[in-house]
Design an enzyme around this catalytic site. Structure first.
Site, PDB file in Angstrom:
ATOM      1  N   ASN A   1       0.879  -1.167   0.000  1.00  0.00           N
ATOM      2  CA  ASN A   1       0.000   0.000   0.000  1.00  0.00           C
ATOM      3  C   ASN A   1       0.918   1.219   0.000  1.00  0.00           C
ATOM      4  OD1 ASN A   1      -1.942   1.915   0.370  1.00  0.00           O
ATOM      5  ND2 ASN A   1      -2.744   1.091   2.291  1.00  0.00           N
TER       6      ASN A   1
ATOM      7  N   ARG B   1      -2.567  -2.167  -3.485  1.00  0.00           N
ATOM      8  CA  ARG B   1      -3.848  -1.521  -3.230  1.00  0.00           C
ATOM      9  C   ARG B   1      -3.899  -0.263  -4.091  1.00  0.00           C
ATOM     10  NH1 ARG B   1      -6.270   0.308   2.535  1.00  0.00           N
ATOM     11  NH2 ARG B   1      -8.159   1.196   1.695  1.00  0.00           N
TER      12      ARG B   1
ATOM     13  N   HIS C   1     -13.226   2.393  -0.009  1.00  0.00           N
ATOM     14  CA  HIS C   1     -13.131   1.402   1.077  1.00  0.00           C
ATOM     15  C   HIS C   1     -13.745   0.066   0.644  1.00  0.00           C
ATOM     16  CE1 HIS C   1     -13.057   5.044   3.979  1.00  0.00           C
ATOM     17  NE2 HIS C   1     -11.844   4.558   3.911  1.00  0.00           N
TER      18      HIS C   1
ATOM     19  N   ARG D   1     -11.194  15.606   6.530  1.00  0.00           N
ATOM     20  CA  ARG D   1     -12.019  15.921   5.343  1.00  0.00           C
ATOM     21  C   ARG D   1     -13.448  16.223   5.792  1.00  0.00           C
ATOM     22  NH1 ARG D   1     -10.659  10.415   2.382  1.00  0.00           N
ATOM     23  NH2 ARG D   1      -9.147  10.047   4.027  1.00  0.00           N
TER      24      ARG D   1
END
Ligand code: ADP
Length: 404
Positions: A9, A93, A181, A241
């Site tokens: 990742n 990923r 996700h 965010r």
């Protein structure tokens, strides 16, 4: 050691990785969890084995490890020594698979070209996700690489959930409600079949509450709606965010506050959410520990929005049988789960105070009309499973070709 799969990742200055050994009956055993951080500044490789013991902890000067390719070289040297050989596959990923990537995909130069087209959809993450693929493809072209997408699990959404009310030409070029996700939700859907079969075929709202946060409506294990959209800015408020926000605010920031688009981007990704609202921290642990009323406001806002979205997703499903909490906050913050559930008593949701406090698997009371669970997510295991699937498929295809 047995054959292994390396799950990667890659972020802007760090690479997180996990190594899985392929055991008997294709059982996947996690052997290592680690990272290379500070690439270009204070490079450091560290990893722990399955027992939590340190397997490596090495630092270099930025002259020695100045770039991603240097960091990958060091990782390969370490893995060769630790495992005795290279992994049989590396899986990556990837945040964005655009409209077309609906499943894990073998990486080739052509695939990388296609994935590069989605950089404008995820400018902060996509380039970092693709960089190690290119380097490995150049240096070890024979090594199987698999890309797993955070968007793929949501690509079966009905068109009505995939659209914005904007002209069709923008939809055609990829301005869609993707949802993210996805690897986490796919794992949760799979895990529910084992731990909560009574709801796995029904309507479930899953809440992935980490530093990034979203929610997903699962109908019989398939995603039909998500709170996230075109980018990972939409939906729930997150650590930094804002979540769902009137697009007019962006116009206001540009037209009235004179912000450049780069400044707005930085603001939306780094200065908003729990951090912006509280002015204290993006971390729920800090906010829970604070007596400042702004911390309380931020947490109230967070749980209020989660409860609102449960209503929205329940409407998409036509009713819900289960509510699942996962990720850093979802798995570890009983107070947040309690506050969300208290707002949802109208849906017949009631927690067992004790089970919730202990972070047990099933946390709803016997009376609750909706079964509530805490299910720890494992995106890396999901990626490794997908990669093993691709590996087995390509081996059986090669065998068929040889026989033909
Ligand atoms: P990421 O999205 O970075 O993978 P995680 O799923 O690990 O994030 O979640 C990280 C967040 O989880 C932290 O920012 C923190 O707010 C929250 N968190 C972790 N542990 C706890 C805890 N014990 N109580 C409350 N919140 C927690």
């Amino acid at each position: 050691m047995a054959e292994t799969i390396l799950v990667v990742n890659a972020g802007s200055s760090s690479i997180k990785f996990q190594l899985f050994a392929i055991g008997q009956g294709d059982q996947l055993d996690r052997r290592l969890k680690g990272q290379i951080e500070g690439i270009g500044t204070r490079p450091r490789l560290s990893a722990r084995d399955a027992n939590g013991a340190s397997a490596v902890d090495e630092s270099w000067s930025p002259d020695e490890v100045g770039e991603l390719s240097d960091a990958l070289d060091r990782l390969v040297v370490f893995l060769r020594n630790y495992v005795g050989r290279l992994p049989v596959a590396i899986s990556h990923r990837v945040v964005h698979g655009g409209p077309d990537f609906v499943e894990p995909t073998t990486v080739t130069a052509r695939i990388i070209d296609r994935l590069q087209r989605f950089i404008p959809f995820a400018p902060l993450h996509q380039p970092n996700n693709l960089a190690p693929m290119k380097i490995v493809l150049e240096r070890q072209p024979q090594l199987l690489q698999v890309a797993c997408f955070d968007t793929a699990f949501h690509r079966g959404h009905p068109e009505i959930a995939d659209r914005y009310a904007i002209p069709e030409n923008l939809y055609r070029e990829g301005v869609r409600r993707y949802g993210f996700h996805g690897l986490s939700y796919e794992y949760i859907a799979m895990r529910l079949r084992e731990v909560a079969p009574e709801i796995a075929d029904g309507g479930v709202v899953a809440a992935h509450l980490g530093s990034g946060a979203s929610m997903c409506a699962l109908s019989a294990g398939k995603s039909i709606e998500s709170t996230m959209g075109f980018t990972a800015l939409d939906g729930l408020p997150m650590g930094t965010r804002p979540g769902q926000m009137d697009a007019g605010i962006v116009l206001y920031l540009i037209n009235e506050k004179g912000m450049t688009t780069k400044e707005v981007e930085h603001f939306l990704y780094h200065d908003c959410g729990l951090k912006g609202l509280s002015g204290i921290s993006n971390d729920v642990r800090d906010l829970l520990a604070s007596s400042d009323p702004r911390a309380k406001l931020a947490l109230d806002y967070f749980t209020y929005r989660i409860a609102l979205f449960v209503g929205l997703l329940a409407a998409a499903l036509g009713g819900i049988d289960g509510l699942v909490f996962t990720a850093g906050i979802g798995e570890n913050a009983p107070g947040i789960r309690q506050a969300v559930s208290d707002r949802l008593s109208w849906l017949g949701i009631e927690l067992s105070e004790m089970a919730n406090r202990k972070n047990e698997l099933r946390i709803s009371s016997k009376r609750s009309r909706v079964a509530c669970y805490v299910v720890p997510t494992d995106e890396e295991l999901m990626i490794a499973k997908h990669t093993l699937g691709v590996l087995r498929k390509s081996t059986s295809e090669q065998l068929k070709e040889k026989r033909a």
